[in-house]
Write an enzyme that holds these catalytic residues in place. Structure first.
Site, short mmCIF file in Angstrom:
data_model
loop_
_atom_site.label_atom_id
_atom_site.label_comp_id
_atom_site.label_asym_id
_atom_site.label_seq_id
_atom_site.Cartn_x
_atom_site.Cartn_y
_atom_site.Cartn_z
CB ALA A 1 -4.25 -6.47 19.44
CB VAL B 1 -0.97 0.03 1.21
CG1 VAL B 1 -2.00 -1.07 1.09
CG2 VAL B 1 -0.22 -0.03 2.54
CB THR C 1 -1.38 -8.36 15.68
OG1 THR C 1 -0.58 -7.22 16.03
CG2 THR C 1 -2.82 -8.13 16.13
CE1 TYR D 1 1.30 0.98 14.83
CE2 TYR D 1 0.71 1.51 17.10
CZ TYR D 1 0.47 0.83 15.92
OH TYR D 1 -0.62 0.00 15.84
#
Length: 286
Positions: A208, A82, A210, A175
């Site tokens: 989370a 992306v 991930t 981030y």
């Protein structure tokens, strides 16, 4: 691009017809090969959407597509980074060619820096995190606004992070800045286009379990991940806001672990990760 929407034998696959509230919709999900993007794609397909799976790894996208097809859904695979130059246009062209105009866009692709401290983060890591988490979101949304506004009921959902509102050394400077920026951008879309029927939604997850955790200076141990959010939890939140009647919008949704783990060790390790020898920060200097 692999179009899985025609690669099925309808004689042995049970149709979902109008079972799903997203039946007949076309959805693009970025970061669809793993984590939150993968689980979101599966749920949207189960609700009847044709899902355009976007990500860098063709093999991972193909695996997700085959799960969707085996369950009687429709999927299109677009292997694309992306953040690459011109990616937004190529993704939109592929989606239009295989599935038609897009009704729902979910930004789940994400990237984090291996160095969290603003004092030490390298420029290339900073730029990568901003490009993936913020710039790519804008460019793909911009390329699809014509689709999303055409019928007065389009939806764009971005998975941000609680690092947007509580930035620290756990997520890192780059981030946190990127996720705050994309939260701001989604609010701009909400304020600008809501009266044209566009629902712009920001989902802000807490910690989370991930794959992005594996890139931290100190990846959490398996026993520390037990009480974290799981990708399917966040996917359920995305599906909730996507499946609401078009008259209703959840502008922001916070989803966090019920139990908060002690992250003090992680933060202290992150404080000095990337520092040149002899140049480490003192805890009491910040």
């Amino acid at each position: 691009m692999t179009d899985f929407s025609q690669m099925r034998d309808n004689s042995h696959i049970k149709t979902r017809s109008d079972m799903g509230s997203l039946h007949g919709k076309v959805a693009i999900v970025t970061g669809a090969g793993s984590g939150m993007g993968r689980e979101t794609s599966l749920l949207l397909a189960r609700d009847g959407a044709t899902v355009v799976l976007v990500g860098r790894r063709l093999s991972a996208l193909d695996e997700v597509a085959r799960v969707i097809i085996d369950e009687g859904g429709s999927a299109v695979v677009v292997a694309e980074d992306v953040a690459a130059n011109g990616a937004a246009g190529r993704i939109v062209d592929a989606a239009h060619a295989a599935a038609g105009p897009v009704d729902l866009l979910v930004h789940a692709a994400g990237a984090s820096s291996s160095v969290q401290n603003a004092r030490w983060v390298p420029e290339d890591e900073w730029r990568t995190v901003i490009d993936v988490n913020l710039t790519a979101v804008h460019l793909l949304t911009q390329a699809l606004l014509g689709d999303l506004l055409r019928n007065g009921n389009g939806t764009v959902i971005t998975i941000s992070s609680l690092a947007a509102v509580n930035p620290n050394l756990l997520g890192g400077a780059a981030y946190g800045a990127a996720k705050a920026g994309v939260r701001n951008y989604m609010t701009f879309l909400h304020n600008t286009f809501r009266n044209e029927g566009l629902r712009a939604v920001t989902v802000l997850p807490g910690e989370a379990d991930t794959p992005i955790l594996d890139g931290r200076a100190r990846p959490p141990a398996p026993e520390e991940r037990v009480h974290m959010l799981r990708p399917e939890d966040v996917a359920e939140a995305v599906r909730l806001v996507a499946a609401l009647p078009s008259r209703a919008v959840v502008q922001e949704l916070v989803i966090a672990p019920t139990r908060q783990r002690d992250t003090s060790v992680d933060i202290e390790i992150s404080r000095n990760t990337g520092a040149p020898d002899g140049a480490a920060d003192r805890k009491d200097s910040e």
